[in-house]
Every structure is written in structure tokens, then in C-alpha cells.
Scaffold this active site. Structure first.
Site, PDB file in Angstrom:
ATOM      1  N   SER A 282      -5.984   3.311   4.673  1.00 17.35           N
ATOM      2  CA  SER A 282      -5.114   2.499   3.620  1.00 17.35           C
ATOM      3  C   SER A 282      -6.385   1.853   2.754  1.00 17.35           C
ATOM      4  CB  SER A 282      -4.564   1.530   4.047  1.00 17.35           C
ATOM      5  OG  SER A 282      -3.439   1.015   2.844  1.00 17.35           O
TER       6      SER A 282
ATOM      7  N   LYS B  72       0.008   3.861  -2.480  1.00 11.50           N
ATOM      8  CA  LYS B  72      -1.009   4.801  -2.535  1.00 11.50           C
ATOM      9  C   LYS B  72      -0.323   6.347  -2.357  1.00 11.50           C
ATOM     10  CE  LYS B  72      -4.343   1.587  -0.892  1.00 11.50           C
ATOM     11  NZ  LYS B  72      -4.436   0.584   0.251  1.00 11.50           N
TER      12      LYS B  72
ATOM     13  N   LYS C  73       3.192   6.560   4.747  1.00  7.67           N
ATOM     14  CA  LYS C  73       2.256   5.577   4.562  1.00  7.67           C
ATOM     15  C   LYS C  73       3.023   3.986   4.823  1.00  7.67           C
ATOM     16  CE  LYS C  73      -1.298   4.031   2.748  1.00  7.67           C
ATOM     17  NZ  LYS C  73      -1.354   3.009   3.923  1.00  7.67           N
TER      18      LYS C  73
ATOM     19  N   SER D 151       0.875  -1.428  -0.098  1.00  5.42           N
ATOM     20  CA  SER D 151       0.031   0.095  -0.077  1.00  5.42           C
ATOM     21  C   SER D 151       0.715   1.296  -0.058  1.00  5.42           C
ATOM     22  CB  SER D 151      -0.956   0.129   1.215  1.00  5.42           C
ATOM     23  OG  SER D 151      -1.843  -0.837   1.006  1.00  5.42           O
TER      24      SER D 151
END
Length: 384
Positions: A126, A73, A232, A70
Site C-alpha cells: 500500500s 489504489k 485491497k 487506499s
């Protein structure tokens, strides 16, 4: 005759070989400004960069092409921000975003949210469904993935390829620790992105279709490090635990990336503390800063001011601060005419005697030549 030519050729070849050896020896003993230091890491791929300069501070297997889960992202978010004129305009999420596997904020059919709300769901929670909703709204998922790959290419990155906007395991979906750090550095220069990734908690208010959503940042360091500014986390079975973390303090922006790292928070925290203990941001040259007055001849002015143009700062090891020097190269005097902003000298930054930065020094004003011969010659040139 043939023997004589061959002897001469052998002699020339020997000279060339000797020159090559000397050049090699010089290159080996000359000081080189190589910031990156390979250090052990519990991550499969790791890098620490200083985000203002993008200089590598520490690395381990930093160019290895690895799945990144993730942390994908980060790129989805910055492209969404750059390609959405109004982040607060509501729109109906695509049916393709409903029921996406993995982490989500449980988007519902017919639900209307703004791009800003989806971005918070994307980063803090997320949400894989948010990623698809964003991509579908900006031209469709296939088009959006093309934007992602163009983004990496435009940054000159060679170890990244995207196959989706969310980071779920897929063929041809990978990056390197270094590439991901550079993409993050770019994104952090956007104030909207910075605000979102630095938000600890946020509420997406309830609507006609779904209840309020209470979001909390998944980066644990946000709650233990007061200088942490995001960004993140990520996890899949194939990628392992991944983290991109940013810490801003004393002029340094420390971006650490750890891919496939079980103790990702502990490792990122260790690397951040190591960087802050060993490095400092050094401002060597101030922009548009007065340097000196230089005597000027054949003008009604006796001297003229000289300034720098650009500033120059870089992260340096604290232990090497005395190995740097700043040198200003200026003439003893100038002769009119002189133009405003005319380059008349150089400023250099040296590391162990080697020039690592050079830029012009310019005049802060012009000066006409008042010498009669010069004036007369100018009149002749203009009229004849």
C-alpha cells in the site's frame, strides 16, 4: 353547451385516473427481478456484487459518498497497467514520490524500478510513494488524477471523484461502495491486475541504492480463505477501515466492499459466506447451442438446424431456482429461401412469468428455394 363539454372532460379525467390506479396496482403486484437486498452492516457503506454480472446481491447505504483511503489504489493500478506498454522497463522514480506520508516502501532519490515492481509495492505494501511515482511517470499527478476521474465517468459511475492517486484524505476525494465494486469488477478482468492483487508475498530485489523489499499482502483474508483472490485494504482517520475483497468459487465472483468498518475482515468474510450460502450461478442459455431442427418447405432440404447466439448466466437465489424458466419460440415450419445466421425465433428466460432476457435464435445454414415459380420470378426480376 359549456356544461356538456365540462361533464365530458370530467368523465375523461375519471377514466384516466382509473387507468393510472390500475397500472399502479399492476406494477405493485408484478414480479420484479431486484437482486439487491438491504441488510444491516457494521460498515458505514457496504455492497456485495457478483463480479461476472455486476448484479447487486446485498447492500447497505451503498450509494453514500465516502472517503475510501487506499482502496483508491485499485484504480491507480488498473490505469497504470493499461497505460504502460512495458511493465518491466526500469525508470527513475520522481523526486515528488520521495518521502510521501503514510505507508510506503521508502523510495529513494535516484532509484530505478519497473512499473511492475511499483505495482506490487502499491497493492501489497500500500505504498503511497508508489502511487505518486506511478502517476508522475504517466503524465504527472494532475494528469493521472484526470485519467482516474474519466475512468469512473466512462463506467457511468455518479458517486466518485478522485483528488489523488493514493487515497490520503483530501477534499473532493470520495466514492461509494457500489462505485468501488464496479471499478474493481472491471479491474479484475485484466489478467495482470488479477495476478498482482492475488499475490500473497513478493520480493523487490535490492538495487544499487536500496536493499531488498519483502512485501506481504495486507488483506488478511488472503491467508484464511483459499478462494480469496485479493484485492485491497485501506485506512485513514477520516475514512476509517476500508476493504475491497474478492472471492471466486463455483462460478461466482463475490466482490464485497465495506467502507468505514472497524471489523472489516470479519464483516467481509460474513458477507462472502452469506452470499455463497444463498446464491448460485445459473447458466440458462449456452452460447451457440443447438436447439432444434425446423421443417423447411420449398427446398431440397427437409429441415434446418436452429441454434442460440449468446449465452446467458446470472446469479440467483438457490431458494428461487424453480421460479425461473427458459422458453424457446420457433415457427412450426420455414419457407425457403433461408439465409445462414438468419433470425427465425427467440429464446426467453422468465422469472415468475416475467421475461428478464431475450435473444435471437438463428439458422446454422442457408437453404435455396427450389420452387419453379419462385425461380421463374427471380429470373424475371433480374433481367427485366
Amino acid at each position: 353547451m359549456q356544461k356538456k363539454v365540462t361533464s365530458k372532460m370530467k368523465k375523461n379525467s375519471l377514466i384516466l385516473i382509473l387507468i393510472a390506479i390500475v397500472m399502479l396496482m399492476i406494477s405493485l403486484i408484478s414480479p420484479k427481478v431486484v437482486m439487491a437486498r438491504e441488510i444491516p452492516s457494521s460498515a458505514k457503506g457496504m455492497v456485495v456484487i457478483e463480479g461476472n454480472s455486476n448484479e447487486i446481491l446485498y447492500s447497505y447505504n451503498h450509494e453514500a459518498e465516502l472517503p475510501m483511503a487506499s482502496t483508491t489504489k485499485i484504480v491507480t493500478a488498473i490505469l497504470a497497467i493499461e497505460n504502460t506498454p512495458n511493465l518491466d522497463e526500469k525508470f527513475e522514480v520522481s523526486e515528488k514520490s520521495i518521502g510521501i506520508e503514510g505507508t510506503s516502501i521508502y523510495l529513494k532519490s535516484g532509484e530505478k524500478l519497473s512499473m511492475r515492481e511499483l505495482l506490487y509495492g502499491l497493492i501489497l505494501a500500500s505504498g503511497n510513494d508508489c502511487a505518486v511515482a506511478i502517476a508522475e511517470h504517466i503524465g504527472g499527478e494532475e494528469y493521472f488524477v484526470e485519467l482516474m476521474n474519466n475512468f469512473a465517468s466512462d463506467l457511468g459511475l455518479e458517486h466518485t471523484h478522485f483528488a489523488n492517486p493514493h487515497g490520503l484524505d483530501g477534499e473532493g476525494h470520495f466514492t461509494s461502495a457500489y462505485d468501488l465494486a464496479i471499478m474493481t469488477s472491471y479491474a479484475l478482468k485484466n489478467p495482470v491486475f488479477r495476478e498482482i492483487v492475488a499475490t500473497e508475498r513478493m520480493v523487490i530485489e535490492k538495487n544499487d541504492i536500496y536493499q531488498a523489499r519483502y512485501l506481504k499482502h495486507k488483506n488478511r483474508l488472503m491467508f484464511t480463505d483459499k478462494y480469496c483472490i485479493g484485492v485491497k485494504t485501506g485506512f485513514t482517520d477520516n475514512a476509517g477501515r476500508c476493504l475491497v475483497n474478492a472471492h471466486e468459487e463455483n462460478g461466482l465472483q463475490i466482490i464485497s466492499v465495506v467502507l468505514n468498518c472497524q471489523p472489516m475482515f470479519e464483516e467481509s468474510d460474513r458477507l462472502t459466506k452469506l452470499a455463497m450460502s444463498e446464491y448460485m450461478m445459473k447458466e440458462f442459455v449456452l452460447p451457440y447451442n443447438f436447439v432444434s431442427n425446423v421443417e423447411i418447405e420449398k427446398s431440397h432440404k427437409s429441415e434446418i438446424g436452429i441454434i442460440t447466439v449468446k449465452g446467458y448466466s446470472k446469479p440467483i437465489l438457490k431458494s428461487e431456482e424453480m421460479d425461473y424458466d427458459v422458453k424457446y419460440i420457433l415457427p412450426d415450419s420455414l419457407t425457403a429461401p433461408i439465409e445462414l445466421n438468419q433470425g427465425v425465433g427467440k429464446v426467453q428466460v422468465l422469472y415468475k412469468g416475467q421475461v428478464i432476457y431475450e435473444d435471437d435464435l438463428i439458422t446454422i445454414e442457408g437453404a435455396k428455394n427450389n420452387d419453379m415459380k419462385y425461380l421463374f420470378d427471380n429470373i424475371i426480376d433480374k433481367w427485366f
